[in-house]
Design an enzyme around this catalytic site. Structure first.
Site, PDB file in Angstrom:
ATOM      1  N   HIS A 175       0.809  -1.226   0.000  1.00  0.00           N
ATOM      2  CA  HIS A 175       0.000   0.000   0.000  1.00  0.00           C
ATOM      3  C   HIS A 175       0.840   1.273   0.000  1.00  0.00           C
ATOM      4  O   HIS A 175       0.332   2.340  -0.343  1.00  0.00           O
ATOM      5  CB  HIS A 175      -1.026  -0.015   1.148  1.00  0.00           C
ATOM      6  CG  HIS A 175      -0.481   0.371   2.478  1.00  0.00           C
ATOM      7  ND1 HIS A 175       0.141  -0.517   3.315  1.00  0.00           N
ATOM      8  CD2 HIS A 175      -0.460   1.554   3.123  1.00  0.00           C
ATOM      9  CE1 HIS A 175       0.506   0.103   4.417  1.00  0.00           C
ATOM     10  NE2 HIS A 175       0.162   1.363   4.331  1.00  0.00           N
ATOM     11  N   LYS A 179       0.269   5.415  -1.969  1.00  0.00           N
ATOM     12  CA  LYS A 179       0.237   6.720  -1.296  1.00  0.00           C
ATOM     13  C   LYS A 179       0.517   7.810  -2.341  1.00  0.00           C
ATOM     14  O   LYS A 179       1.425   7.672  -3.156  1.00  0.00           O
ATOM     15  CB  LYS A 179       1.298   6.785  -0.191  1.00  0.00           C
ATOM     16  CG  LYS A 179       0.964   5.936   1.036  1.00  0.00           C
ATOM     17  CD  LYS A 179       2.062   6.075   2.091  1.00  0.00           C
ATOM     18  CE  LYS A 179       1.882   5.104   3.239  1.00  0.00           C
ATOM     19  NZ  LYS A 179       0.910   5.520   4.242  1.00  0.00           N
ATOM     20  N   HIS A 237       7.508  -2.339   2.136  1.00  0.00           N
ATOM     21  CA  HIS A 237       7.294  -0.906   1.905  1.00  0.00           C
ATOM     22  C   HIS A 237       8.585  -0.124   1.657  1.00  0.00           C
ATOM     23  O   HIS A 237       8.683   0.674   0.731  1.00  0.00           O
ATOM     24  CB  HIS A 237       6.607  -0.273   3.120  1.00  0.00           C
ATOM     25  CG  HIS A 237       5.322  -0.924   3.508  1.00  0.00           C
ATOM     26  ND1 HIS A 237       4.414  -1.390   2.592  1.00  0.00           N
ATOM     27  CD2 HIS A 237       4.767  -1.173   4.718  1.00  0.00           C
ATOM     28  CE1 HIS A 237       3.364  -1.895   3.222  1.00  0.00           C
ATOM     29  NE2 HIS A 237       3.562  -1.781   4.517  1.00  0.00           N
ATOM     30  N   LYS A 323       8.439  -0.049  15.905  1.00  0.00           N
ATOM     31  CA  LYS A 323       7.209   0.228  16.649  1.00  0.00           C
ATOM     32  C   LYS A 323       7.582   0.864  17.989  1.00  0.00           C
ATOM     33  O   LYS A 323       8.677   0.648  18.512  1.00  0.00           O
ATOM     34  CB  LYS A 323       6.449  -1.067  16.929  1.00  0.00           C
ATOM     35  CG  LYS A 323       6.180  -1.922  15.696  1.00  0.00           C
ATOM     36  CD  LYS A 323       5.181  -1.299  14.756  1.00  0.00           C
ATOM     37  CE  LYS A 323       4.866  -2.211  13.588  1.00  0.00           C
ATOM     38  NZ  LYS A 323       4.292  -1.498  12.448  1.00  0.00           N
TER      39      LYS A 323
END
Ligand code: BG6
Length: 469
Positions: A175, A179, A237, A323
Site C-alpha cells: 500500500h 500513497k 514498503h 514500533k
C-alpha cells in the site's frame, strides 16, 4: 460506468480489514466507484452476516471518516454478507453465487475480486479453496504483503498462484505505492528537468528512508512472531519506496517498464549482510500474550543498503523503521554533497552541521522541503539553515482523493497493475535477504518512546539520523 463486481474479502474480521479495507470500501462505495457491487466477507470466525455487518459498521465508525448514521450506512451495509471459511469451498461458492444473483445482471458481466488479507501461510489454503470453489474465472486476486517469509516460501507461493491463476489476474499489493506522496516521487523526478541531472552519486551523499511509528503491536503480536519488522516493513514498503527513488527513468509509465526499472535496482543491490543491520525489540514485548519469553522477533530494524550501479555506487541508503518509537513519521531524506571548498570563515555555520537536504514526507498530508545554507542577516558573515517547504494535497481530507488502499483496490478492479509489485521483484528481494535471514544479529532491547537501540548511531556514522519536519 464501473463494472459490476463481487468482492470476496478473506480475513474479513482481521485487523487490516477493520482499520483499512472496510472503511476503504465504504469510501469507494460513496465515491460511486463500487456502484454495482456485493461484498462477501469470509474468515475463520464462525459468525453470521448480521454479526459481520455490525463489525464492519463499528470498523467504519472507528477508522473511517465522518459519522456513520443509519441513513449513511444502510445502502453500503446491504451489500455485505458473510460466510465462514470453515464451512468449506462449496459454501463459499454458494455465497458468491447468491451475491451475484442479487446484482440482477448477467453473471458473465460480473467480475470477482478476491482480496487475500491473510498471513503468507494461510494464502496457500485460500488458493486451494478458490480453486475448489470454482472461483477462478472472471476473477482477480489481491495478495497482501509480506509475500512469503523467505525466498523458498515466496517461490512456493508464486508457483501455487500460477497453478490456479494467470499472472494477469494477480495483484500483489504494497500500500505504500498507493500513497499520493510515493507517486509524487515519480512526478517530481521525471516531470521536471531541474533535479534529475543531480540525482546520482556525483551530487548525492547518502539517502535515508525513515518510518518510525509510535504504535506498538497492539494485538498483532501473533502476526509479528511469524514476520517481524524486517519482513513486515523493510522487504516490502521501504524497499518499494527505495526503488522509486533509485530507479532509472522508465520508457513509459506503463506497468511493465516501471517494474523492469525497479527490478534492475533490486538486482544491483548488494546482499543484506547481518553486520549492516541493527535489530531491536521494545521492552515489554516479551510479556505479551502469544509472545515467547525468549522471542527474537524484531519490532525495530535499521540497515544500510548499497546499490552497485553507475548511478548509486558509493551512496549508502539508510533505512529505519520500528514500533513504539518516539515519533511517527514517513520521511525520505536526500543529503547532498558538501561543496568542494570550505570558503566561509571557520565557525560561520557553528551549530548547524550537515549538508543541504531534499526531503519527502510520505504522510497523508504530504510535504516536500529543501534545506540549504544562506546568510544570516546582520553584521559579519554568519550562515543559517534555510528551508523551502511545499505542502501537497491534504490527501486525508480532500474529497475525490483516494487513500492508498482505496486507490489500489480500484486499480485492481480495473486491471491496472502499475502500482503493484511483481513476483520477480519480490523473489529478488528475498534472495538478497538470505544472509540476514540465515544469521540474524540478536535483537537489542530498546525503551518504548525512544529512537531504538543505540547501535543505530554507529551504523550511520559519520552521518546522523534526522527527522527534519
Ligand atoms: C502495514 C504494516 O503494512 O503498514 C504495519 O503491517 C504498519 O505494521 C503499516 O504499521 C504502516 O502503514 P501506514 O500507511 O500507516 O504508514
Amino acid at each position: 460506468m464501473e463494472q459490476p463486481h463481487v468482492i470476496v474479502l478473506f480475513g474479513a474480521t482481521g485487523d487490516l480489514a477493520r482499520r483499512k479495507l472496510l472503511p476503504g470500501l465504504l469510501r469507494l462505495f460513496e465515491a460511486g466507484l463500487l456502484e454495482d457491487a456485493r461484498i462477501v466477507g469470509t474468515s475463520l470466525e464462525d459468525v453470521d452476516t448480521e454479526h459481520f455487518v455490525a463489525f464492519a459498521r463499528e470498523a467504519c465508525e472507528e477508522f473511517g471518516k465522518g459519522d456513520v448514521t443509519d441513513e449513511r450506512w444502510a445502502p453500503f451495509g446491504s451489500t455485505l454478507s458473510y460466510v465462514s471459511q470453515s464451512a468449506g469451498p462449496s459454501a463459499l461458492a454458494a455465497a458468491v453465487k447468491e451475491a451475484e444473483d442479487s446484482l440482477d445482471v448477467d453473471a458473465a458481466e460480473i467480475s470477482r475480486l478476491h482480496y487475500l488479507s491473510v498471513p503468507p501461510k494461510a494464502a496457500l489454503d485460500v488458493l486451494r479453496q478458490l480453486d475448489e470453489a470454482g472461483l477462478v474465472e472472471r476473477s482477480r486476486i489481491i495478495m497482501e504483503k509480506p509475500f512469503g517469509t523467505d525466498l523458498a516460501s515466496a517461490q512456493k507461493l508464486n508457483h501455487r498462484v500460477h497453478e490456479v491463476f494467470d499472472e494477469s489476474q494477480v495483484f500483489r499489493i504494497d500500500h505504500f505505492l498507493g500513497k499520493e506522496a510515493a507517486q509524487n516521487i515519480l512526478a517530481f523526478r521525471f516531470a521536471n528537468g531541474l533535479f534529475e541531472p543531480i540525482w546520482n552519486r556525483n551530487f548525492i551523499d547518502h539517502v535515508q528512508i525513515d518510518v518510525p511509528e509510535t504504535l506498538g503491536l497492539e494485538g498483532r503480536e501473533k502476526f509479528y512472531e511469524s514476520t517481524g519488522a524486517y519482513r513486515d516493513m523493510v522487504v516490502t514498503h521501504l524497499m518499494q519506496v527505495l526503488a522509486f527513488m533509485a530507479m532509472e527513468p522508465p520508457t513509459s509509465l506503463a506497468p511493465g517498464p516501471i517494474s523492469d526499472e525497479k527490478l534492475k535496482v533490486f538486482r544491483s543491490m548488494r546482499p543484506i549482510e547481518p553486520h549492516n543491520v541493527v535489530r531491536g525489540q521494545y521492552a515489554g514485548y516479551r510479556g505479551k500474550p502469544d509472545v515467547s519469553d525468549e522471542s527474537d522477533t524484531d519490532t525495530f530494524v535499521a540497515l544500510k543498503v548499497e546499490i552497485d550501479n553507475w548511478r548509486w555506487a558509493g551512496v549508502p541508503f539508510f533505512l529505519r523503521t520500528g514500533k513504539k518509537l518516539a515519533e511517527g513519521a514517513r520521511v525520505i531524506s536526500i543529503a547532498f554533497k558538501e561543496p568542494p571548498l570550505a570558503m566561509f570563515p571557520a565557525g560561520s555555520n557553528a551549530g548547524m552541521q550537515g549538508p543541504d537536504h531534499l526531503t519527502f514526507d510520505l504522510a497523508d498530508q504530504s510535504r516536500m522541503s529543501l534545506s540549504f545554507y544562506g546568510k544570516r542577516p546582520g553584521p559579519g558573515m554568519k550562515l543559517e539553515k534555510l528551508s523551502m517547504q511545499f505542502a501537497t494535497h491534504d490527501t486525508a481530507s480532500s474529497s475525490g482523493v483516494l487513500e492508498a488502499y482505496e486507490r489500489l483496490i480500484h486499480d485492481a478492479m480495473r486491471g491496472d497493475h502499475t502500482l503493484f509489485t511483481t513476483a520477480a521483484g519480490i523473489e529478488t528481494l528475498w534472495d538478497l535477504s538470505r544472509p540476514l535471514l540465515a544469521d540474524p544479529p540478536p535483537v537489542r532491547s530498546y525503551a518504548p518512546g525512544s529512537w531504538g537501540p543505540n547501535a543505530i548511531h554507529q551504523l550511520i556514522a559519520p552521518h546522523a539520523w534526522r527527522l527534519p519536519f
